[in-house]
Design a protein around this motif. Structure first.
Motif, short mmCIF file in Angstrom:
data_model
loop_
_atom_site.label_atom_id
_atom_site.label_comp_id
_atom_site.label_asym_id
_atom_site.label_seq_id
_atom_site.Cartn_x
_atom_site.Cartn_y
_atom_site.Cartn_z
N SER A 40 -5.61 -38.58 -17.93
CA SER A 40 -6.83 -38.23 -17.20
C SER A 40 -6.64 -37.10 -16.20
CB SER A 40 -7.42 -39.46 -16.50
OG SER A 40 -7.73 -40.46 -17.45
N ALA A 41 -5.62 -36.27 -16.41
CA ALA A 41 -5.39 -35.11 -15.54
C ALA A 41 -6.41 -34.02 -15.86
CB ALA A 41 -3.98 -34.57 -15.73
N GLU A 42 -6.74 -33.22 -14.87
CA GLU A 42 -7.69 -32.13 -15.05
C GLU A 42 -7.01 -30.80 -15.33
OE1 GLU A 42 -10.36 -32.04 -11.75
OE2 GLU A 42 -11.07 -34.08 -12.11
N SER A 43 -5.70 -30.71 -15.07
CA SER A 43 -5.00 -29.45 -15.29
C SER A 43 -3.58 -29.69 -15.79
CB SER A 43 -4.97 -28.61 -14.01
OG SER A 43 -4.22 -29.26 -13.02
N LEU A 44 -3.02 -28.64 -16.38
CA LEU A 44 -1.67 -28.65 -16.93
C LEU A 44 -1.02 -27.34 -16.53
CD1 LEU A 44 -0.90 -29.46 -20.63
CD2 LEU A 44 -0.33 -27.24 -19.75
N THR A 45 0.21 -27.37 -16.04
CA THR A 45 0.92 -26.17 -15.63
C THR A 45 2.23 -26.06 -16.41
OG1 THR A 45 0.00 -26.36 -13.41
CG2 THR A 45 1.90 -24.90 -13.68
N VAL A 46 2.45 -24.92 -17.05
CA VAL A 46 3.67 -24.68 -17.80
C VAL A 46 4.82 -24.48 -16.82
CG1 VAL A 46 4.84 -23.12 -19.40
CG2 VAL A 46 2.42 -23.67 -19.75
N ILE A 47 5.90 -25.24 -17.02
CA ILE A 47 7.07 -25.08 -16.14
C ILE A 47 8.25 -24.46 -16.88
CG2 ILE A 47 6.43 -26.86 -14.50
CD1 ILE A 47 8.40 -28.74 -15.92
N ALA A 48 8.26 -24.51 -18.22
CA ALA A 48 9.34 -23.90 -19.00
C ALA A 48 8.83 -23.58 -20.40
CB ALA A 48 10.55 -24.81 -19.07
N TYR A 49 9.31 -22.48 -20.96
CA TYR A 49 8.94 -22.06 -22.31
C TYR A 49 10.17 -21.45 -22.95
CZ TYR A 49 6.85 -19.17 -25.96
OH TYR A 49 6.55 -18.56 -27.15
N ASN A 50 10.59 -22.00 -24.10
CA ASN A 50 11.79 -21.50 -24.75
C ASN A 50 11.51 -20.84 -26.10
OD1 ASN A 50 11.37 -23.57 -26.55
ND2 ASN A 50 13.18 -24.74 -25.97
N GLY A 51 10.25 -20.56 -26.41
CA GLY A 51 9.90 -19.93 -27.68
C GLY A 51 9.47 -20.92 -28.74
N ILE A 52 9.88 -22.17 -28.61
CA ILE A 52 9.53 -23.21 -29.58
C ILE A 52 8.66 -24.29 -28.95
CG2 ILE A 52 10.46 -24.98 -31.13
CD1 ILE A 52 13.01 -23.24 -31.31
N THR A 53 9.04 -24.69 -27.74
CA THR A 53 8.30 -25.73 -27.03
C THR A 53 7.96 -25.28 -25.61
OG1 THR A 53 10.31 -26.78 -26.21
CG2 THR A 53 9.43 -27.63 -28.28
N PHE A 66 5.63 -29.02 -19.37
CA PHE A 66 4.52 -28.89 -18.44
C PHE A 66 4.48 -30.06 -17.48
CE2 PHE A 66 3.06 -31.05 -22.25
CZ PHE A 66 2.41 -32.18 -21.75
N THR A 67 3.77 -29.84 -16.39
CA THR A 67 3.43 -30.91 -15.46
C THR A 67 1.92 -31.04 -15.46
OG1 THR A 67 3.32 -29.41 -13.57
CG2 THR A 67 5.42 -30.53 -13.96
N LEU A 68 1.45 -32.24 -15.22
CA LEU A 68 0.03 -32.50 -15.16
C LEU A 68 -0.43 -32.45 -13.71
CD1 LEU A 68 -0.16 -35.43 -17.71
CD2 LEU A 68 -0.77 -33.03 -18.10
N GLY A 69 -1.66 -32.03 -13.51
CA GLY A 69 -2.22 -31.94 -12.18
C GLY A 69 -2.35 -33.31 -11.53
N GLU A 70 -2.53 -33.30 -10.24
CA GLU A 70 -2.71 -34.50 -9.44
C GLU A 70 -1.51 -35.44 -9.54
OE1 GLU A 70 -5.42 -34.31 -12.14
OE2 GLU A 70 -6.06 -32.61 -10.95
#
Length: 82
Positions: free
Chosen positions: A21-34, A37-41
């Motif tokens: 039930s989070a309203e936002s998602l923030t990317v914390i790492a990207y390796n080209g395949i995956t 993320f962390t969810l808001g609140e």
């Protein structure tokens, strides 16, 4: 599609149940395949394949939230709101 650490997405109401039930998602790492993320609140964290993130963006289940710096750097000098 350019994925960068710190990119923030708004989660549509139709799929918020899949994201604690989070309203936002923030990317914390990207390796080209995956992406990780962390969810808001403070509602959690996770990871998903980039193909799934692309699918969610294509279906408009996620919408990128422009960061303040990009918003302020937009060139509005040619347009005037009357």
């Amino acid at each position: 599609m350019q994925i960068e650490e710190g990119t923030k997405y708004q989660i549509s109401q139709g799929v918020q149940g899949n994201f604690n039930s989070a309203e936002s998602l923030t990317v914390i790492a990207y390796n080209g395949i995956t992406v990780q993320f962390t969810l808001g609140e403070g509602k959690g964290h996770g990871s998903m394949p980039i193909e799934h993130l692309s699918y969610l963006l294509k279906k408009s289940n996620l919408t990128q939230i422009p960061n303040k710096r990009a918003f302020l750097n937009m060139d509005n000098s040619d347009e005037q709101i009357v």
